[in-house]
Design an enzyme around this catalytic site. Structure first.
Site, PDB file in Angstrom:
ATOM      1  N   LYS A 117       0.826  -1.211   0.000  1.00  0.00           N
ATOM      2  CA  LYS A 117       0.000   0.000   0.000  1.00  0.00           C
ATOM      3  C   LYS A 117       0.859   1.259   0.000  1.00  0.00           C
ATOM      4  O   LYS A 117       0.462   2.286  -0.559  1.00  0.00           O
ATOM      5  CB  LYS A 117      -0.953   0.001   1.201  1.00  0.00           C
ATOM      6  CG  LYS A 117      -2.109  -0.985   1.035  1.00  0.00           C
ATOM      7  CD  LYS A 117      -3.229  -0.709   2.017  1.00  0.00           C
ATOM      8  CE  LYS A 117      -4.397  -1.652   1.805  1.00  0.00           C
ATOM      9  NZ  LYS A 117      -5.472  -1.487   2.775  1.00  0.00           N
ATOM     10  N   LYS A 200      -3.330 -10.768  -6.912  1.00  0.00           N
ATOM     11  CA  LYS A 200      -4.581 -10.964  -6.156  1.00  0.00           C
ATOM     12  C   LYS A 200      -5.708 -10.102  -6.746  1.00  0.00           C
ATOM     13  O   LYS A 200      -5.464  -8.970  -7.142  1.00  0.00           O
ATOM     14  CB  LYS A 200      -4.314 -10.542  -4.700  1.00  0.00           C
ATOM     15  CG  LYS A 200      -5.449 -10.779  -3.749  1.00  0.00           C
ATOM     16  CD  LYS A 200      -5.164 -10.136  -2.392  1.00  0.00           C
ATOM     17  CE  LYS A 200      -5.458  -8.655  -2.389  1.00  0.00           C
ATOM     18  NZ  LYS A 200      -5.536  -8.023  -1.069  1.00  0.00           N
ATOM     19  N   LYS A 203     -10.171  -4.807  -5.024  1.00  0.00           N
ATOM     20  CA  LYS A 203     -11.127  -3.760  -5.386  1.00  0.00           C
ATOM     21  C   LYS A 203     -10.428  -2.459  -5.753  1.00  0.00           C
ATOM     22  O   LYS A 203     -11.023  -1.580  -6.350  1.00  0.00           O
ATOM     23  CB  LYS A 203     -12.138  -3.539  -4.253  1.00  0.00           C
ATOM     24  CG  LYS A 203     -11.575  -3.291  -2.878  1.00  0.00           C
ATOM     25  CD  LYS A 203     -12.679  -3.357  -1.817  1.00  0.00           C
ATOM     26  CE  LYS A 203     -12.113  -3.679  -0.441  1.00  0.00           C
ATOM     27  NZ  LYS A 203     -13.093  -4.129   0.514  1.00  0.00           N
TER      28      LYS A 203
END
Ligand code: TYM
Length: 337
Positions: A117, A200, A203
């Site tokens: 992130k 992966k 969203k």
């Protein structure tokens, strides 16, 4: 009542940070309903976690309500489970603070999700992003959960939960239950992107063809499945090493049909990828249609959803307060007694 007390406690949460994908559903949410009779379940909308990356305030509010509706539409019964919004129960932040004092920066900076992130949101590497796992530990430990149903990407965070629970118990005496993770079998724990089956399904993927959301219409689902990256063979066979795209589609197909991989392979023996992708798309669209209809019906009754959240908040706050009081006593906070 006695029955409820004998059941083991379970906790999990989902972030309201945009559309929920079929990865979230297969990896976690579908198990939430499946486990609700056997366990004493607590499910939260993790809005405090969501703001560790930038959120548009109006969208966050909307997504929170939508996620509560989705939980119920996916079969979670608010009469059986404690269903609530994380920010409505202040004890989550309070316990996270205490746990911060037994957590080392190195433990957080080496977390895979933090590294991913940070790279993705390089303009906003904030303290909350780094502290995210400690808040998650607080979520779980507050309810003395024995079991945490999650996808494979949350494994490291669950390990930290166990480490911190043990560390706290060793330092201050037995306080927390040390939880176990509950992961779906095989590759259901990690649904991959349709556009890049080595990544992966997420969203937050900037390529919308990589994921199917729980709200996607039939046409989009069929289109995304049709475009899914596969390989140059023409054999529908489960082999994640050499055929990651086809294997991922098979996993999705099995998750929605309840079939085994061998049964699914038989369904498509001698068939080409065109037929296979169409069947996967139709299976997903057929499975999502009733969930979408139920979610829409629930969203039309905001008063009901607000009442569910309020009831959940009160039940969660009671349990959380009990654990937090114990923690405050153990660390030596003055209570007047
Ligand atoms: P979130 O919102 O990112 O994901 C919700 C759940 O979906 C799982 N998941 C997947 N499973 C299989 N394949 C995928 N591609 C996939 N993508 C996501 C996640 O593993 C997760 O179980 N930190 C949590 C939210 C949270 C939480 C908690 C979970 C906050 N506090 C306490 C358990 C206990 C998260 O990232 O959720």
């Amino acid at each position: 009542m006695e029955e409820v007390q004998r059941k083991q406690t379970l906790f999990s949460a989902v972030q309201p940070s945009g559309a929920v994908t079929i990865g979230n559903y297969i990896g976690a949410i579908r198990n939430f309903a499946a486990l609700q009779d056997a366990y004493n379940c607590h499910y939260a909308v993790a809005d405090l976690h969501a703001i560790t990356v930038k959120q548009e305030p109006a969208a966050l509010r909307r997504n929170t309500l939508e996620l509560i509706a989705l939980f119920i539409a996916c079969g979670i019964d608010p009469e059986k489970c404690v269903l609530f919004v994380q920010s409505h129960v202040p004890a989550h932040c309070e316990l996270a603070w205490v746990l911060n004092t037994i957590t080392y920066p190195g433990e957080l900076s080496r977390m895979t999700q933090f590294k991913d992130k940070s790279a993705k949101h390089a303009d906003n590497v904030n303290m909350g992003l780094m502290d995210y796992p400690v808040l998650m530990v607080a979520d779980i430990l507050l309810y003395q959960a024995a079991l945490v149903p999650i996808g494979a990407d949350q494994k490291q965070h669950l390990e930290l939960t166990r480490d911190l629970a043990i560390r706290f118990n060793n330092r201050y005496g037995s306080t927390f239950t040390v939880p176990d993770g509950y992961f779906p079998k095989g590759s259901s724990a990690r649904i991959m992107s349709l556009a890049d089956p080595l990544k992966k399904m997420s969203k937050s993927d900037e390529n919308p063809n990589g994921f199917i959301t729980m709200g996607d219409d039939r046409e989009s689902i069929l289109r995304k499945c049709k475009r899914a990256v596969t390989d140059s063979e023409a054999e529908v066979r489960y082999d994640p090493q050499t055929k990651p795209g086809v294997s991922n589609l098979l996993t999705i197909y099995c998750a929605f049909t309840g079939k085994s991989t061998a049964e699914a392979e038989r369904d498509f023996a001698g068939k080409g990828y065109g037929d296979f992708k169409l069947a996967v798309g139709e299976t997903v669209a057929d499975a999502l249609a009733p969930v979408q209809a139920e979610k829409a019906r629930l969203l039309a009754d905001k008063a009901y959803l607000n009442a569910v959240m309020k009831r959940g908040e009160e039940a969660a706050a009671r349990i959380a307060r009990k654990t937090l009081s114990k923690v405050y006593r153990k660390v030596g906070f003055y209570t007047g007694e």
